[in-house]
Write a protein that holds these residues in place. Sequence first.
Motif, PDB file in Angstrom:
ATOM      1  N   ARG A 202      -6.609   4.172  -0.909  1.00  0.00           N
ATOM      2  CA  ARG A 202      -5.218   4.604  -0.912  1.00  0.00           C
ATOM      3  C   ARG A 202      -5.037   5.735   0.097  1.00  0.00           C
ATOM      4  O   ARG A 202      -5.813   6.676   0.144  1.00  0.00           O
ATOM      5  CB  ARG A 202      -4.810   5.072  -2.308  1.00  0.00           C
ATOM      6  CG  ARG A 202      -3.344   5.467  -2.387  1.00  0.00           C
ATOM      7  CD  ARG A 202      -2.837   5.525  -3.798  1.00  0.00           C
ATOM      8  NE  ARG A 202      -2.775   4.235  -4.446  1.00  0.00           N
ATOM      9  CZ  ARG A 202      -1.815   3.323  -4.258  1.00  0.00           C
ATOM     10  NH1 ARG A 202      -0.861   3.559  -3.403  1.00  0.00           N
ATOM     11  NH2 ARG A 202      -1.830   2.197  -4.914  1.00  0.00           N
ATOM     12  N   HIS A 203      -3.984   5.614   0.907  1.00  0.00           N
ATOM     13  CA  HIS A 203      -3.594   6.640   1.870  1.00  0.00           C
ATOM     14  C   HIS A 203      -2.104   6.871   1.693  1.00  0.00           C
ATOM     15  O   HIS A 203      -1.286   6.079   2.172  1.00  0.00           O
ATOM     16  CB  HIS A 203      -3.888   6.193   3.309  1.00  0.00           C
ATOM     17  CG  HIS A 203      -5.343   6.074   3.598  1.00  0.00           C
ATOM     18  ND1 HIS A 203      -6.109   7.143   3.982  1.00  0.00           N
ATOM     19  CD2 HIS A 203      -6.196   5.022   3.517  1.00  0.00           C
ATOM     20  CE1 HIS A 203      -7.359   6.743   4.148  1.00  0.00           C
ATOM     21  NE2 HIS A 203      -7.439   5.461   3.870  1.00  0.00           N
ATOM     22  N   GLY A 204      -1.753   7.933   0.963  1.00  0.00           N
ATOM     23  CA  GLY A 204      -0.348   8.189   0.658  1.00  0.00           C
ATOM     24  C   GLY A 204       0.199   7.066  -0.196  1.00  0.00           C
ATOM     25  O   GLY A 204      -0.358   6.722  -1.230  1.00  0.00           O
ATOM     26  N   GLY A 205       1.275   6.441   0.254  1.00  0.00           N
ATOM     27  CA  GLY A 205       1.876   5.346  -0.502  1.00  0.00           C
ATOM     28  C   GLY A 205       1.338   3.987  -0.131  1.00  0.00           C
ATOM     29  O   GLY A 205       1.829   2.973  -0.610  1.00  0.00           O
ATOM     30  N   ASN A 206       0.353   3.932   0.748  1.00  0.00           N
ATOM     31  CA  ASN A 206      -0.203   2.656   1.209  1.00  0.00           C
ATOM     32  C   ASN A 206      -1.644   2.480   0.756  1.00  0.00           C
ATOM     33  O   ASN A 206      -2.352   3.451   0.523  1.00  0.00           O
ATOM     34  CB  ASN A 206      -0.177   2.578   2.737  1.00  0.00           C
ATOM     35  CG  ASN A 206       1.222   2.549   3.289  1.00  0.00           C
ATOM     36  OD1 ASN A 206       2.072   1.827   2.790  1.00  0.00           O
ATOM     37  ND2 ASN A 206       1.465   3.334   4.321  1.00  0.00           N
ATOM     38  N   VAL A 207      -2.051   1.222   0.672  1.00  0.00           N
ATOM     39  CA  VAL A 207      -3.456   0.901   0.444  1.00  0.00           C
ATOM     40  C   VAL A 207      -3.970   0.281   1.742  1.00  0.00           C
ATOM     41  O   VAL A 207      -3.391  -0.677   2.250  1.00  0.00           O
ATOM     42  CB  VAL A 207      -3.638  -0.077  -0.737  1.00  0.00           C
ATOM     43  CG1 VAL A 207      -5.096  -0.472  -0.882  1.00  0.00           C
ATOM     44  CG2 VAL A 207      -3.135   0.567  -2.029  1.00  0.00           C
TER      45      VAL A 207
ATOM     46  N   ALA B  16      -9.616  -7.024   9.518  1.00  0.00           N
ATOM     47  CA  ALA B  16     -10.566  -6.687  10.579  1.00  0.00           C
ATOM     48  C   ALA B  16      -9.888  -6.119  11.814  1.00  0.00           C
ATOM     49  O   ALA B  16     -10.542  -5.547  12.681  1.00  0.00           O
ATOM     50  CB  ALA B  16     -11.366  -7.935  10.976  1.00  0.00           C
ATOM     51  N   SER B  17      -8.575  -6.259  11.896  1.00  0.00           N
ATOM     52  CA  SER B  17      -7.874  -5.807  13.100  1.00  0.00           C
ATOM     53  C   SER B  17      -7.756  -4.289  13.115  1.00  0.00           C
ATOM     54  O   SER B  17      -7.379  -3.675  12.125  1.00  0.00           O
ATOM     55  CB  SER B  17      -6.487  -6.446  13.170  1.00  0.00           C
ATOM     56  OG  SER B  17      -5.730  -6.073  12.050  1.00  0.00           O
ATOM     57  N   GLY B  18      -8.094  -3.701  14.229  1.00  0.00           N
ATOM     58  CA  GLY B  18      -7.969  -2.251  14.403  1.00  0.00           C
ATOM     59  C   GLY B  18      -8.761  -1.474  13.378  1.00  0.00           C
ATOM     60  O   GLY B  18      -9.918  -1.748  13.108  1.00  0.00           O
ATOM     61  N   ALA B  19      -8.078  -0.509  12.754  1.00  0.00           N
ATOM     62  CA  ALA B  19      -8.722   0.352  11.768  1.00  0.00           C
ATOM     63  C   ALA B  19      -8.426  -0.133  10.356  1.00  0.00           C
ATOM     64  O   ALA B  19      -8.349   0.645   9.425  1.00  0.00           O
ATOM     65  CB  ALA B  19      -8.235   1.783  11.944  1.00  0.00           C
ATOM     66  N   GLY B  20      -8.222  -1.429  10.192  1.00  0.00           N
ATOM     67  CA  GLY B  20      -7.888  -1.997   8.902  1.00  0.00           C
ATOM     68  C   GLY B  20      -6.420  -2.364   8.861  1.00  0.00           C
ATOM     69  O   GLY B  20      -5.714  -2.262   9.864  1.00  0.00           O
ATOM     70  N   ALA B  21      -5.960  -2.785   7.718  1.00  0.00           N
ATOM     71  CA  ALA B  21      -4.563  -3.185   7.568  1.00  0.00           C
ATOM     72  C   ALA B  21      -4.083  -2.828   6.174  1.00  0.00           C
ATOM     73  O   ALA B  21      -4.850  -2.869   5.212  1.00  0.00           O
ATOM     74  CB  ALA B  21      -4.416  -4.687   7.805  1.00  0.00           C
ATOM     75  N   THR B  22      -2.808  -2.483   6.069  1.00  0.00           N
ATOM     76  CA  THR B  22      -2.223  -2.168   4.770  1.00  0.00           C
ATOM     77  C   THR B  22      -1.894  -3.466   4.036  1.00  0.00           C
ATOM     78  O   THR B  22      -1.856  -4.542   4.631  1.00  0.00           O
ATOM     79  CB  THR B  22      -0.935  -1.343   4.923  1.00  0.00           C
ATOM     80  OG1 THR B  22       0.044  -2.146   5.581  1.00  0.00           O
ATOM     81  CG2 THR B  22      -1.187  -0.051   5.687  1.00  0.00           C
ATOM     82  N   THR B  23      -1.614  -3.328   2.757  1.00  0.00           N
ATOM     83  CA  THR B  23      -1.231  -4.489   1.954  1.00  0.00           C
ATOM     84  C   THR B  23      -0.010  -5.174   2.552  1.00  0.00           C
ATOM     85  O   THR B  23       0.035  -6.400   2.665  1.00  0.00           O
ATOM     86  CB  THR B  23      -0.953  -4.059   0.499  1.00  0.00           C
ATOM     87  OG1 THR B  23      -2.148  -3.465  -0.026  1.00  0.00           O
ATOM     88  CG2 THR B  23      -0.540  -5.230  -0.370  1.00  0.00           C
TER      89      THR B  23
END
Length: 101
Positions: free
Chosen positions: A73-78, A35-42
Motif C-alpha cells: 500500500r502506498h497512500g490510497g493505492n496498492v 512487470a511494467s516500470g516500477a510496478g502497477a496499481t490495482t
Amino acid sequence: MLLYPLLHEPAAATLTTPLTALLGRTRATVLRVAASGAGATTGEIARAAGISPSSVSKHAGVLRGAGLLISSRHGGNVLHTLTPAGLSMLRADARASTTAP
C-alpha cells in the motif's frame, strides 16, 4: 422477450503462450502489467486487463500466494510488483514464445 445483440464481433485469435496456458489469460495479463516500470496499481492493472479492480485484487491474491507478486500500500493505492520468481516466469515465457514454431 428475447433480445439478440446487434453487433457480433468474433473472438480475436489470441496467442497462447506457456504462461497463459499455465495461469490463464487474465492472471498472465496481471503479471505482465505488474512487470511494467516500477510496478502497477490495482487501477492500472484493471484498465489494462479490462477487468474490475476487485477482480484484480482477487487475481493478485492468487499470484501473491504463488510467490509471483508482491502488493504494498502506498497512500490510497496498492502497488503490485513482481517477485524474482514472477520475473523469472515472464522471462522464461518470453524465451519460449520467441522459439515456438
